[in-house]
Every structure is written in structure tokens, then in C-alpha cells.
Scaffold this motif. Structure first.
Motif, PDB file in Angstrom:
ATOM      1  N   ILE A 134    -131.826 -41.353  44.856  1.00  0.00           N
ATOM      2  CA  ILE A 134    -130.978 -40.236  45.290  1.00  0.00           C
ATOM      3  C   ILE A 134    -131.527 -38.909  44.778  1.00  0.00           C
ATOM      4  O   ILE A 134    -131.526 -37.908  45.493  1.00  0.00           O
ATOM      5  N   MET A 135    -132.042 -38.907  43.527  1.00  0.00           N
ATOM      6  CA  MET A 135    -132.597 -37.672  42.975  1.00  0.00           C
ATOM      7  C   MET A 135    -133.817 -37.216  43.772  1.00  0.00           C
ATOM      8  O   MET A 135    -133.981 -36.037  44.081  1.00  0.00           O
ATOM      9  N   ILE A 138    -132.599 -35.868  47.051  1.00  0.00           N
ATOM     10  CA  ILE A 138    -131.978 -34.547  46.881  1.00  0.00           C
ATOM     11  C   ILE A 138    -133.059 -33.489  46.719  1.00  0.00           C
ATOM     12  O   ILE A 138    -133.022 -32.435  47.355  1.00  0.00           O
ATOM     13  N   LEU A 219    -126.339 -46.143  53.002  1.00  0.00           N
ATOM     14  CA  LEU A 219    -125.549 -45.693  51.842  1.00  0.00           C
ATOM     15  C   LEU A 219    -126.085 -44.374  51.293  1.00  0.00           C
ATOM     16  O   LEU A 219    -125.315 -43.468  50.962  1.00  0.00           O
ATOM     17  N   ALA A 222    -125.275 -41.442  53.598  1.00  0.00           N
ATOM     18  CA  ALA A 222    -123.872 -41.040  53.462  1.00  0.00           C
ATOM     19  C   ALA A 222    -123.679 -40.249  52.168  1.00  0.00           C
ATOM     20  O   ALA A 222    -122.982 -39.235  52.155  1.00  0.00           O
ATOM     21  N   ALA A 223    -124.332 -40.697  51.084  1.00  0.00           N
ATOM     22  CA  ALA A 223    -124.204 -39.991  49.810  1.00  0.00           C
ATOM     23  C   ALA A 223    -124.787 -38.587  49.914  1.00  0.00           C
ATOM     24  O   ALA A 223    -124.178 -37.621  49.452  1.00  0.00           O
ATOM     25  N   PHE A 226    -122.485 -36.468  51.849  1.00  0.00           N
ATOM     26  CA  PHE A 226    -121.301 -36.211  51.028  1.00  0.00           C
ATOM     27  C   PHE A 226    -121.582 -35.112  50.013  1.00  0.00           C
ATOM     28  O   PHE A 226    -120.744 -34.251  49.752  1.00  0.00           O
ATOM     29  N   LEU A 227    -122.784 -35.112  49.440  1.00  0.00           N
ATOM     30  CA  LEU A 227    -123.123 -34.136  48.402  1.00  0.00           C
ATOM     31  C   LEU A 227    -123.567 -32.805  48.992  1.00  0.00           C
ATOM     32  O   LEU A 227    -123.849 -31.858  48.268  1.00  0.00           O
ATOM     33  N   ALA A 229    -126.327 -32.434  50.896  1.00  0.00           N
ATOM     34  CA  ALA A 229    -127.786 -32.359  50.954  1.00  0.00           C
ATOM     35  C   ALA A 229    -128.301 -33.147  52.149  1.00  0.00           C
ATOM     36  O   ALA A 229    -129.424 -33.616  52.159  1.00  0.00           O
ATOM     37  N   GLY A 239    -120.433 -39.269  55.681  1.00  0.00           N
ATOM     38  CA  GLY A 239    -120.485 -38.589  54.389  1.00  0.00           C
ATOM     39  C   GLY A 239    -119.908 -37.187  54.453  1.00  0.00           C
ATOM     40  O   GLY A 239    -119.069 -36.819  53.629  1.00  0.00           O
ATOM     41  N   ILE A 242    -116.056 -37.179  54.902  1.00  0.00           N
ATOM     42  CA  ILE A 242    -115.308 -37.477  53.674  1.00  0.00           C
ATOM     43  C   ILE A 242    -115.327 -36.259  52.760  1.00  0.00           C
ATOM     44  O   ILE A 242    -114.314 -35.888  52.167  1.00  0.00           O
ATOM     45  N   LEU A 263    -118.080 -47.008  57.330  1.00  0.00           N
ATOM     46  CA  LEU A 263    -119.314 -47.008  56.539  1.00  0.00           C
ATOM     47  C   LEU A 263    -119.459 -48.325  55.769  1.00  0.00           C
ATOM     48  O   LEU A 263    -120.494 -48.990  55.823  1.00  0.00           O
TER      49      LEU A 263
END
Lengths: 289, 314
Positions: A134-135, A138, A219, A222-223, A226-227, A229, A239, A242, A263
Motif C-alpha cells: 500500500i505504501m 500510495i 482490496l 479499494a483502499a 478510500f484514502l 489516492a 472505496g 465509502i 466489495l
């Protein structure tokens, strides 16, 4: 061919299908679930209304007739947006799985077969694996204009090392087998040995791995959405739905749980397919995991 | 043993250097001028020039990398573009919530996962086994933020048992601290529990098939004694390995969990930096998180000798 023969043939086919379902209930369940989600995403324009139409006088309507999941703070149909949301997710999942498997396969074959390339390549893969996916995604997305293509690239890169390790392990186990040695002794050139004799052994584990990568990519997409990015907010994704409805959790929980549920069901379907394929392709392993 | 440790640390140093090189080159992989991208769409050419200057983007690349890595090894991760505060200080300020969350998650997850995995293996094929396996697939499939909002809705909004969001410092009392961490830890830990429970079950099944388990049974050791003393101890290495590898899940998940539960930790620092395009923060946190992952897995490798004394003697 008599009518009797044709009837017998159908009944044989039917019973073998039945046996397949009975032996792989999870695989069949996953395929059915995914088929429903895929079809609803493809035929979304005929199934639901416009996902972007805003109705200012119909904001945060409760779930009910006409709006199975109610409306969001801008008066948009949450059910329509949820159905459309599958488009980005499935596109990202399928593209990431394909790209990372193809690149990982090429690198894994090189690392496994060419001894000199092995150590440096694997250290690079170790390093890539040490950066949390994820990092890395991002960091890559934050630097580029948000688009589906950058999101796919950002998610595919951290998945590659897993494929490389898998392919390399298979190559190691096949490399010394008599049929490979025979091909080399018979004068086959290195590319031919790799492609014709070694690559087919990687196919079964790669198909299983591809389904897990697809699930994990959905996943992560979606994250990222959501964030903030991920893809631009104008495209509905589970994402970003939400994220934009999160302040209304107490008042309109279905604007969050609706996309969240689809999801989770999508990822579950793909994981069931992955587990089912693994059991089907390698029954020896399945009894253990 | 000493030679093993020295070798491991040597290869870790190589991996860490490569990680640093990758994190450094991220900024140069983007198409176009990184300074212009960081400055945003409405920046003037002076603003772009000042960012280029501050990040040293005018220097030749190898020099930039050397400067950056020597600074980073002294704890200097650059300064935030937005606030001008050193990134290292920002990370340290926010360390307590993040460490609290991950430690609580690991403790809760290990208790649940190892128990579930041992029970599933001891009753292989029974409904307990099937339930554990089914729950583990669900655990892999449920996204952290969806689980988080469901937990908030049920336990905080409807039942009002626990606080909705936020963080209470440990210095303000351990009970309040725990109350704020229960729901975040459960959401963050779900996939981790699923992973560890699965590997525990597999490792236990492997060990339970060994000859010495039959010997122990034959000499009359109680079933629980066999499970805990003979089997679990010998299943330790795969379990500890996955506990280490799974930390990657936790580190990535922290970013999401802190965003859902409004916890002012290192993960939130990154999320806030995304919208501001505060690249030094993203770069610094990525480097620190990767370093933590590498160190934890080094510790896992070194712990093999403690779990299985035969490894140390080799």
C-alpha cells in the motif's frame, strides 16, 4: 446414432457435472458469485439508473422502493453506484493479475534457469517485497495524475516478487528432471528448453496465484480509493463511495455497507475460486492448507 | 551461530540499501518534473524552483542519492513541504498510537489465531476445523475499512459500548487506552488472524503425523500435553515465519485503520500527506516502514535458533 445412445451420453455428462460440483462446491460457488457480479457490471446501463445523476431534493433517502440502498449526500442512487463500482474494481483486478503474472513469469524463468542472474534479481525482489504494497502504491500514485492506468501499475509492481518467487521455485524443482536434461542433451537451445519444457510446469500454480493476486489487487484498489489516492472521484468506486459517505454512518449506514458488502463478496468469490482451483489442481497440497 | 548472524546481517544490509534506492528513485520514476508535480497545478515558477532547491533536485542523481542516504542514516529524512517541520520529528511524535495499535493487534491476533489453528488441527475434518477454515477465507476477504465501519456501527453507535473514534494516550490511563484500541485492533487484525490460523493448522497437521507424536501417545502423555508440548513447539518455525511476513499486512493496514478510526498515528500522517502532495513525508514513512519490516524479519530469522536449538548448532 440412436436416440438411446444420445440419452445415455447426456446422462453421463450430467452426472460428471454433478460430481464436479459435489467435489468442488466452493469453486462452483465462487464462479457463480463472480459471474453475477461480472454480468451486473457489464450490463449495468440496462440494469440500473444513471450513477452520477444528482437529485438535490432526494438526499440521504432511506433504503426502500426505487432505491434499494437509498441515496447518498448528493442525492445519487447508491445501488446504481455500487453496481457501476464493480467496473473499476474488476478491471484493476484482472489487469493487475495479468500484468504481474506475465512480468513475474519472465523474471522467474530467468532467475530460476540462468544461475548468474539469480542472486542479483532475487535481492531486488527481496527489497521490493520489503516495501509494504500500500505504501509503494500510495507513493507512486501521489506522484502521478490519478488514473486507472497509474493505479494498475502501482498495484502490479509490488505483486511481481511473489510471482517471481513461485516461478523460480517451480523451475528449481523441474530443472534437474530427466525430461529437461534429455532436451538439453538433445541439443535444444536455452530459450526452447525454458519455454517448451519448463514453462508448462508453472502454469497450474500460476493460475492459482493469479486469482489470489486479483483478490488482493481489488482490496488495494479499494483502499487507495478510500484514502484518496486512487482513481479520480468522478468515477464511482467502492472505496471512494465509502470515503465520501463515511460521515453519514449513523444516519445512512447502507450507503457504506452496500458498496462494502459487494466489495467483500467480490473478493470472497475470487478467493473461493483460488482455493477451489488449488484443491482441484493439486489435491495433495489441498488436504494440508 | 555467530557466522549465521553475520551473514544474515550482511544480506539485510544489501536489501536495505536496495530498498533505500527504490524509495529514493520513486520520485524520479514519475513522468515530468517532480518539483512541478509536488508543487501542484496552480504553482508559480518561483514555487517550483524553491521546491527543486529544497529537495536538491538540481544536483546530479548519484549525488542526490548519496546526500539523501547519508542524511537518512543520521535520522534526517528531510522536511515537510507543507509545514517545514523535519519529517523524522513528525514520525516520532506520532509513534505512540501506531505502536500501541500494532502491538495490541499482534497480541490479540496471536491468541485467537494460534488457539483456532491448534483446535482445527486437533479436530481435523470436524465442524470446528471446517468453521475455522471458512472463517479464515472470510477474514482474507473482508476489507479493513468495511469491517471497521461495521464494528463502529454495531459496538459504538448502536450498543454504545466503546468509543466511536479517536485515541487516548497510555499516560491518561490504561483502561481508556484499551477501550479506544479494541475495535481498531480487531479490524486491523482480521486478515492477520486468518493467515496465522491457517499456517498454524497446516504446521500442526504436519507435526502431528510425525513418529515422535505416536511415541508420546504410546507412552501415555495426555492429549493436551502432546498438542502443546510436543506439537506446538515443533510447529513453531513456520508459525513465527508467517507472523513476521504478515507484519507487512499490518503495516499497510495501519494506514487504513488509522484513517477509519481517526487515530493520530504515522498512518494518518501519510494519508494527510497524500492530498497535500507532501512527498518527503510519504518517502520518509515508506522508508521507515520498510526498515521496520526488514528488521522484524531479521529478528524472526534469528529466533529460529531459540525455537529449535538444532539450527544454532549447525
Amino acid at each position: 446414432m440412436s436416440a438411446l445412445d444420445a440419452g445415455a451420453a447426456t446422462s453421463v455428462r450430467r452426472s460428471s457435472t454433478g460430481r464436479f460440483i459435489k467435489r468442488n462446491p466452493m469453486l462452483v460457488l465462487g464462479i457463480l458469485l463472480l459471474a453475477i457480479i461480472l454480468m451486473s457490471a457489464i450490463f449495468a446501463p440496462w440494469l440500473v439508473g444513471d450513477p452520477s445523476a444528482m437529485m438535490p431534493n432526494r438526499r440521504l433517502l432511506p433504503a426502500g422502493l426505487g432505491y434499494p440502498l437509498g441515496t447518498d449526500p448528493l442525492g445519487r442512487d447508491v445501488f446504481a453506484r455500487t453496481i457501476y463500482g464493480a467496473r473499476v474494481s474488476l478491471t484493476v483486478g484482472i489487469c493487475v493479475a495479468t500484468i504481474s503474472v506475465l512480468i513475474g513469469l519472465a523474471l522467474g524463468l530467468i532467475a530460476g534457469y540462468l544461475r548468474r542472474a539469480d542472486a542479483p534479481l532475487m535481492r531486488i525482489m527481496d527489497a521490493l517485497m520489503s516495501i509494504p504494497a500500500i505504501m509503494l502504491a500510495i507513493a507512486l500514485v501521489a506522484l502521478t495524475q490519478a488514473s486507472v492506468v497509474t493505479v494498475i501499475a502501482a498495484i502490479a509492481i509490488p505483486e511481481i516478487p511473489r510471482v517471481v518467487r513461485l516461478v523460480r521455485a517451480v523451475v528449481f524443482s523441474v530443472r534437474e528432471q530427466p525430461f529437461v536434461q534429455a532436451a538439453i542433451a538433445g541439443g535444444a537451445k536455452t530459450p526452447r528448453v525454458i519455454i517448451r519444457h519448463i514453462m508448462p510446469s508453472t502454469l497450474a500454480p500460476l493460475i492459482v496465484q493469479a486469482s489470489y493476486i486479483c483478490a488482493s489487487a481489488i482490496l488495494i484498489e479499494a483502499a487507495l480509493s478510500f484514502l484518496g489516492a486512487g482513481t479520480p472521484p468522478s468515477v464511482p468506486t467502492w472505496g471512494n463511495m465509502i470515503a465520501s459517505n463515511r460521515l453519514y454512518l449513523a444516519k445512512a449506514p447502507w450507503t457504506i455497507f452496500g458498496p462494502g458488502l459487494e466489495l467483500a463478496l467480490t473478493v470472497l468469490a475470487i478467493n473461493l475460486i483460488g482455493d477451489g482451483l488449488r484443491d482441484h489442481l493439486d489435491p495433495r497440497l489441498s488436504r494440508r492448507m | 551461530m555467530l557466522r549465521v548472524i553475520v551473514n544474515r546481517i550482511g544480506s539485510i544490509a544489501v536489501v536495505m540499501l536496495l530498498v533505500a534506492l527504490m524509495v529514493f528513485s520513486l520520485i524520479h520514476m514519475a513522468p515530468g518534473d517532480p518539483a512541478a508535480i509536488i508543487a501542484g497545478d496552480n504553482a508559480t515558477s518561483e514555487q517550483i524552483a524553491s521546491i527543486r532547491d529544497r529537495l536538491g533536485l538540481g544536483n546530479p542523481l548519484p549525488l542526490q542519492f548519496l546526500n539523501w542516504i547519508f542524511a537518512a542514516s543520521r535520522g534526517d529524512l528531510g522536511v515537510s513541504i507543507f509545514s517545514g517541520v523535519p519529517v523524522f520529528g513528525l514520525i516520532c511524535e506520532r509513534l505512540e498510537p501506531t505502536l500501541s495499535l500494532t502491538l495490541i493487534t499482534i497480541v490479540i491476533a496471536l491468541m485467537i489465531a494460534v488457539t483456532a489453528g491448534v483446535l482445527a488441527a486437533a479436530n481435523a475434518g470436524s465442524w470446528i476445523d471446517r468453521a475455522v477454515m471458512a472463517l479464515s477465507i472470510l477474514g482474507f476477504s473482508a476489507p479493513i475499512f468495511v469491517v471497521g465501519y461495521v464494528l463502529i456501527y454495531v459496538f459504538a453507535i448502536q450498543l454504545k459500548w466503546l468509543p466511536v473514534q479517536g485515541y487516548a494516550s497510555l499516560s491518561a490511563g490504561i483502561l481508556d487506552w484499551l477501550r479506544h484500541l479494541v475495535l481498531p485492533a480487531l479490524s486491523l487484525g482480521l486478515a492477520y488472524v486468518a493467515l496465522i490460523a491457517r499456517i498454524t493448522r497446516t504446521a500442526m497437521l504436519d507435526v502431528l503425523a510425525e513418529d515422535y507424536i505416536r511415541t508420546a501417545k504410546a507412552k501415555g502423555v495426555s492429549p493436551d500435553g502432546i498438542l502443546i508440548k510436543h506439537a506446538l513447539r515443533n510447529a513453531g518455525i513456520p508459525i513465527v515465519t508467517v507472523v513476521g511476513i504478515g507484519v507487512a499486512l499490518l503495516i499497510g493496514g495501519v494506514v487504513i485503520t488509522e484513517s477509519v478510526f481517526n487515530i493520530p498515528g504515522v498512518g494518518r500522517l501519510v494519508v494527510d500527506a497524500i492530498s497535500k502532495r507532501d512527498y518527503p513525508i510519504i518517502q520518509g514513512v515508506t522508508l521507515v516502514f520498510s526498515g521496520v519490516y526488514v528488521l522484524i524479519n531479521l529478528m524472526v530469522d534469528l529466533s529460529y535458533g531459540l525455537i529449535d536449538p538444532r539450527i544454532g548448532r549447525r
